[in-house]
Scaffold this motif. Structure first.
Motif, PDB file in Angstrom:
ATOM      1  N   LEU B 127       0.745  -1.146   0.094  1.00 41.22           N
ATOM      2  CA  LEU B 127       0.191   0.058   0.041  1.00 41.22           C
ATOM      3  C   LEU B 127       0.805   1.337  -0.004  1.00 41.22           C
ATOM      4  N   TRP B 128       1.900   1.220   0.648  1.00 40.12           N
ATOM      5  CA  TRP B 128       2.985   2.238   0.791  1.00 40.12           C
ATOM      6  C   TRP B 128       3.319   2.542  -0.587  1.00 40.12           C
ATOM      7  N   TYR B 131       1.096   4.663  -2.669  1.00 40.19           N
ATOM      8  CA  TYR B 131       1.128   6.025  -2.298  1.00 40.19           C
ATOM      9  C   TYR B 131       2.359   6.896  -2.671  1.00 40.19           C
ATOM     10  N   GLU B 132       3.440   6.320  -2.686  1.00 37.32           N
ATOM     11  CA  GLU B 132       4.891   6.740  -3.203  1.00 37.32           C
ATOM     12  C   GLU B 132       4.759   6.931  -4.599  1.00 37.32           C
ATOM     13  N   ALA B 135       0.065   8.964  -6.987  1.00 41.10           N
ATOM     14  CA  ALA B 135      -0.674  10.090  -6.171  1.00 41.10           C
ATOM     15  C   ALA B 135      -2.056  10.108  -6.544  1.00 41.10           C
ATOM     16  N   GLY B 136      -2.489   9.654  -7.686  1.00 40.44           N
ATOM     17  CA  GLY B 136      -3.809   9.662  -8.403  1.00 40.44           C
ATOM     18  C   GLY B 136      -4.729   8.496  -7.286  1.00 40.44           C
ATOM     19  N   ALA B 138      -3.576   7.081  -4.451  1.00 38.85           N
ATOM     20  CA  ALA B 138      -3.810   7.504  -3.261  1.00 38.85           C
ATOM     21  C   ALA B 138      -4.576   8.317  -2.791  1.00 38.85           C
TER      22      ALA B 138
END
Lengths: 255, 255
Positions: B127-128, B131-132, B135-136, B138
DNA sequence: CGTTACCTTGAATCTCCTCAATACACGTGG
DNA sequence: CCACGTGTATTGAGGAGATTCAAGGTAACG
């Protein structure tokens, strides 16, 4: 930062630089990296100070701003057309206000200041940049949204399933514990900026019945609440009054 | 993708490649870019098929997985130690399940399959990376969390403020409209996989009183609900039965 | 054909609401 | 300084609304 200062369109200096944010020293908040701190500081476009009783957000509206509570209390609520009001949650220092307005195109609840408040102002348009450049902060925002969801679930369970004394005890305890976590308590006392009507609209009872329930609860001696000062005398006792707590539901073996 | 296939640790091919996900054609969902689609496809580690009645998540537990509903219905709920249960929301295709477990260290509610379900499985540990790198996506997750919050706020307001007929009508209408948005309705009929007990635990009434309220509502002819088939006869009528809807609260002028 | 799950209904009881009246603290203007 | 209005808290009484208990009824399934 220095570059920004040279820019033609200078803006009023932000009252509280994030590096000196009083909230940063509270243990509940995670530490920012230097880059994150710089970004947040640049993200922050100013502060908004409002007196108690003012509306911060109106249900169904939109806003170019996103707020964070720097100091003071607010509450989130929804109202039906005839005036019935449901308080959804209380916003304390460190809480986001208006995330829904930034993510959807309108906010689903109103927000009103309970005390004089100071809000950090962030421009909605820069939110996307945060997601692009700072995954850690983006994750934090999701974290906040998820926690909000979690709290609403607890309140919903309380309103839907618990009976009067349990329900009122639950909210009082919850508010007190949140405030204590932020260092807002003095000993086991706190100045609660809410009226019995706020409490009634939180637990879903009429004002009269909330008052009678409080009378009953007071007899147990678990707390004192006369005037604005709330004193938690017996935390364990109040927790017991909340009664049945969601069961951790033991992870059961397969088969 | 091709690289992954060459990798030594080959894994069972994912049953449904995201490119062919049946949900992608539904207009409510936004279109992914090719990169996003590839990422999600790599993110997805498999599918989990469960029969109706099975528990997907238990309150207070954790999980290495995060799910998305591919098909079927589930419901989220909390229970108090004596068995009282509050249904928080229903999970339909496209909904996330278990985000809380990934973000905090445990989930605040249980989730149970109402019908046979197929879930897309995503490893929490990746999941991390989402995010990295995206961005869309996330932002999408935050969007989902915020919508969950929004729905819970509506339910809380309903349970806290509306009276019997309004409350039941609200939930029925809400469920129907969500299902219709996903194309799960045939005309104005739908197979509702919930019992009156589920409904009772959603609106916060006893089963008996929920039944009596349904009897009253049925007399209006706004819907038919005998057996598993729910037929919305008069949507406008049912909406009127919900009664007062949150007021858009006109932005009032200063002074 | 019996069991199980779900739906339905009536009766008695209790919880909570509404109405109404009173009390107190506070600030404002006379 | 007092009179008055306003907002908040408190209490009692009567009634609407929801719960519990109890008893059937129906459909599905082995």
């Amino acid at each position: 930062m220095a570059k920004a200062r040279k820019h033609a369109q200078t803006r009023a200096p932000v009252a509280t630089p994030c590096a000196h944010c009083p909230l940063r020293s509270i243990s509940t908040f995670r530490k920012f990296t230097a880059e994150e701190l710089a970004f947040v500081n640049a993200f922050k476009s100013g502060e908004l100070a409002l007196e108690a009783g003012n509306t911060i957000f109106s249900e169904g509206t939109n806003s170019p701003h996103l707020y964070t509570v720097l100091s003071g209390w607010a509450f989130k609520y929804k109202t039906l057309a005839d005036g019935r009001r449901q308080v959804l949650n209380f916003a304390l220092p460190g809480d986001f206000i208006g995330l829904q307005a930034s993510i959807f195109d309108s906010i689903g609840h109103s927000v009103e200041a309970l005390t004089d408040v100071v809000l950090c102002v962030f421009p909605r348009e820069k939110l996307w940049g945060l997601y692009e450049k700072h995954a850690g902060l983006a994750f934090d925002i999701t974290w906040l949204a998820a926690r909000e969801e979690s709290v609403l679930g607890e309140y919903l369970t309380s309103v839907g399933q618990r009976r009067a004394t349990e329900r009122v005890a639950f909210v009082l305890l919850h508010i007190f514990q949140r405030a204590r976590q932020l260092g807002l308590t003095k000993g086991n006392a706190i100045t609660l900026p809410i009226t019995q009507e706020h409490l009634a609209d939180t637990v879903g009872f009429s004002l009269v019945h909330t008052n009678k329930t409080l009378k009953q609860l007071r007899k147990t001696g678990a707390f004192k609440w006369t005037g604005p000062t709330f004193e938690l005398v017996d935390e364990r006792g109040l927790a017991d009054l909340v009664g049945l707590v969601p069961e951790p539901e033991a992870p059961r073996p397969l088969i």
